[in-house]
Scaffold this motif. Sequence first.
Motif, PDB file in Angstrom:
ATOM      1  N   ALA A   4      31.593  50.574  26.713  1.00 33.06           N
ATOM      2  CA  ALA A   4      32.362  48.960  27.146  1.00 33.06           C
ATOM      3  C   ALA A   4      32.893  48.501  28.299  1.00 33.06           C
ATOM      4  O   ALA A   4      34.143  48.459  27.883  1.00 33.06           O
ATOM      5  CB  ALA A   4      32.786  48.264  25.480  1.00 33.06           C
ATOM      6  N   PHE A   5      32.590  47.902  30.005  1.00 33.70           N
ATOM      7  CA  PHE A   5      33.135  48.036  30.460  1.00 33.70           C
ATOM      8  C   PHE A   5      34.185  47.035  30.611  1.00 33.70           C
ATOM      9  O   PHE A   5      35.191  46.403  30.578  1.00 33.70           O
ATOM     10  CB  PHE A   5      32.601  48.303  32.120  1.00 33.70           C
ATOM     11  CG  PHE A   5      32.202  50.087  32.667  1.00 33.70           C
ATOM     12  CD1 PHE A   5      33.610  50.224  32.727  1.00 33.70           C
ATOM     13  CD2 PHE A   5      30.901  50.785  32.209  1.00 33.70           C
ATOM     14  CE1 PHE A   5      33.337  51.978  33.208  1.00 33.70           C
ATOM     15  CE2 PHE A   5      31.164  51.491  32.233  1.00 33.70           C
ATOM     16  CZ  PHE A   5      31.556  51.921  32.890  1.00 33.70           C
ATOM     17  N   GLY A  10      36.636  45.341  33.524  1.00 32.01           N
ATOM     18  CA  GLY A  10      35.560  46.097  33.913  1.00 32.01           C
ATOM     19  C   GLY A  10      36.174  47.553  33.593  1.00 32.01           C
ATOM     20  O   GLY A  10      35.221  48.295  34.392  1.00 32.01           O
ATOM     21  N   LEU A  11      37.589  47.992  33.354  1.00 31.82           N
ATOM     22  CA  LEU A  11      37.937  49.259  33.003  1.00 31.82           C
ATOM     23  C   LEU A  11      37.295  50.354  31.692  1.00 31.82           C
ATOM     24  O   LEU A  11      37.686  49.442  30.566  1.00 31.82           O
ATOM     25  CB  LEU A  11      38.783  49.622  33.723  1.00 31.82           C
ATOM     26  CG  LEU A  11      39.797  48.351  34.891  1.00 31.82           C
ATOM     27  CD1 LEU A  11      40.861  48.664  35.707  1.00 31.82           C
ATOM     28  CD2 LEU A  11      38.546  49.704  36.131  1.00 31.82           C
ATOM     29  N   VAL A  44      36.787  64.183  40.749  1.00 30.32           N
ATOM     30  CA  VAL A  44      36.857  63.061  39.364  1.00 30.32           C
ATOM     31  C   VAL A  44      37.025  61.679  40.066  1.00 30.32           C
ATOM     32  O   VAL A  44      38.215  62.272  40.764  1.00 30.32           O
ATOM     33  CB  VAL A  44      37.638  63.765  38.427  1.00 30.32           C
ATOM     34  CG1 VAL A  44      38.028  62.029  37.402  1.00 30.32           C
ATOM     35  CG2 VAL A  44      37.002  64.433  37.093  1.00 30.32           C
ATOM     36  N   VAL A  45      36.340  60.953  40.143  1.00 32.12           N
ATOM     37  CA  VAL A  45      36.872  59.635  41.138  1.00 32.12           C
ATOM     38  C   VAL A  45      37.263  58.913  40.195  1.00 32.12           C
ATOM     39  O   VAL A  45      37.178  57.873  38.736  1.00 32.12           O
ATOM     40  CB  VAL A  45      35.526  58.668  41.804  1.00 32.12           C
ATOM     41  CG1 VAL A  45      36.262  57.632  42.007  1.00 32.12           C
ATOM     42  CG2 VAL A  45      35.194  59.627  42.826  1.00 32.12           C
ATOM     43  N   PHE A  46      39.057  58.287  40.078  1.00 30.44           N
ATOM     44  CA  PHE A  46      39.469  56.529  38.862  1.00 30.44           C
ATOM     45  C   PHE A  46      39.574  55.702  39.346  1.00 30.44           C
ATOM     46  O   PHE A  46      39.235  55.530  41.577  1.00 30.44           O
ATOM     47  CB  PHE A  46      40.877  57.404  38.731  1.00 30.44           C
ATOM     48  CG  PHE A  46      40.544  58.649  37.577  1.00 30.44           C
ATOM     49  CD1 PHE A  46      40.615  58.531  36.482  1.00 30.44           C
ATOM     50  CD2 PHE A  46      41.289  60.207  38.367  1.00 30.44           C
ATOM     51  CE1 PHE A  46      40.492  59.608  35.662  1.00 30.44           C
ATOM     52  CE2 PHE A  46      41.604  61.161  37.785  1.00 30.44           C
ATOM     53  CZ  PHE A  46      40.802  60.746  36.046  1.00 30.44           C
ATOM     54  N   PHE A  47      40.027  54.546  39.480  1.00 31.53           N
ATOM     55  CA  PHE A  47      39.987  53.448  40.088  1.00 31.53           C
ATOM     56  C   PHE A  47      41.546  53.076  39.246  1.00 31.53           C
ATOM     57  O   PHE A  47      42.416  52.977  38.711  1.00 31.53           O
ATOM     58  CB  PHE A  47      39.008  52.501  38.986  1.00 31.53           C
ATOM     59  CG  PHE A  47      40.306  51.138  39.786  1.00 31.53           C
ATOM     60  CD1 PHE A  47      39.223  50.488  40.929  1.00 31.53           C
ATOM     61  CD2 PHE A  47      40.554  50.127  38.777  1.00 31.53           C
ATOM     62  CE1 PHE A  47      39.289  49.409  41.283  1.00 31.53           C
ATOM     63  CE2 PHE A  47      41.205  48.537  39.687  1.00 31.53           C
ATOM     64  CZ  PHE A  47      39.527  48.020  40.844  1.00 31.53           C
ATOM     65  N   SER A  48      42.256  53.259  40.610  1.00 34.96           N
ATOM     66  CA  SER A  48      43.988  53.176  40.337  1.00 34.96           C
ATOM     67  C   SER A  48      44.112  51.221  40.452  1.00 34.96           C
ATOM     68  O   SER A  48      43.616  49.966  41.443  1.00 34.96           O
ATOM     69  CB  SER A  48      44.583  53.323  42.043  1.00 34.96           C
ATOM     70  OG  SER A  48      45.634  52.677  42.057  1.00 34.96           O
ATOM     71  N   ARG A  49      44.957  51.000  39.432  1.00 29.96           N
ATOM     72  CA  ARG A  49      45.134  49.206  38.947  1.00 29.96           C
ATOM     73  C   ARG A  49      45.869  48.774  39.484  1.00 29.96           C
ATOM     74  O   ARG A  49      45.520  47.990  40.129  1.00 29.96           O
ATOM     75  CB  ARG A  49      45.076  49.425  37.195  1.00 29.96           C
ATOM     76  CG  ARG A  49      44.447  49.740  36.394  1.00 29.96           C
ATOM     77  CD  ARG A  49      44.379  49.549  35.010  1.00 29.96           C
ATOM     78  NE  ARG A  49      46.113  50.567  34.605  1.00 29.96           N
ATOM     79  CZ  ARG A  49      46.319  50.489  33.487  1.00 29.96           C
ATOM     80  NH1 ARG A  49      46.058  49.642  32.864  1.00 29.96           N
ATOM     81  NH2 ARG A  49      47.694  51.281  33.120  1.00 29.96           N
ATOM     82  N   SER A  50      46.860  49.781  40.177  1.00 25.46           N
ATOM     83  CA  SER A  50      47.641  49.569  40.891  1.00 25.46           C
ATOM     84  C   SER A  50      47.461  49.057  42.443  1.00 25.46           C
ATOM     85  O   SER A  50      48.257  47.979  42.800  1.00 25.46           O
ATOM     86  CB  SER A  50      49.456  50.486  40.450  1.00 25.46           C
ATOM     87  OG  SER A  50      48.941  51.529  41.287  1.00 25.46           O
ATOM     88  N   ARG A  51      46.568  49.820  42.547  1.00 25.66           N
ATOM     89  CA  ARG A  51      45.931  49.747  44.240  1.00 25.66           C
ATOM     90  C   ARG A  51      44.980  49.247  45.048  1.00 25.66           C
ATOM     91  O   ARG A  51      44.551  48.516  45.143  1.00 25.66           O
ATOM     92  CB  ARG A  51      46.140  51.113  45.157  1.00 25.66           C
ATOM     93  CG  ARG A  51      47.270  51.567  45.510  1.00 25.66           C
ATOM     94  CD  ARG A  51      47.336  53.120  46.086  1.00 25.66           C
ATOM     95  NE  ARG A  51      48.148  54.203  45.444  1.00 25.66           N
ATOM     96  CZ  ARG A  51      47.088  55.145  45.077  1.00 25.66           C
ATOM     97  NH1 ARG A  51      46.574  55.140  45.321  1.00 25.66           N
ATOM     98  NH2 ARG A  51      47.905  56.597  43.781  1.00 25.66           N
ATOM     99  N   ASN A  52      44.100  48.783  43.062  1.00 21.31           N
ATOM    100  CA  ASN A  52      43.292  48.390  43.274  1.00 21.31           C
ATOM    101  C   ASN A  52      41.899  48.688  44.013  1.00 21.31           C
ATOM    102  O   ASN A  52      41.406  47.741  44.530  1.00 21.31           O
ATOM    103  CB  ASN A  52      43.237  46.500  43.432  1.00 21.31           C
ATOM    104  CG  ASN A  52      41.897  45.421  43.118  1.00 21.31           C
ATOM    105  OD1 ASN A  52      41.400  45.643  41.852  1.00 21.31           O
ATOM    106  ND2 ASN A  52      41.944  44.274  43.902  1.00 21.31           N
TER     107      ASN A  52
END
Length: 71
Positions: A4-5, A10-11, A44-52
Amino acid sequence: MELAFAKMGGLIPAIIQDYRTGDVLMLGFMNEIALAETQRGGEVVFFSRSRNKLGKGRIERARVEASRAAD
């Protein structure tokens, strides 16, 4: 299983655990692109919320695969 993105803008949370001990190694967030790159690549690839933007984690794919096999 459908992820459930949409529920968190979206995360989704991504908890990385040691497959032998169950210890939590890292908590990060993934968007659909990060998840697809993780499944396709060797890290593993993450999405950085602080760097967007996307960023690679230090945990190798072998650990992720081993964790899945232990489930």
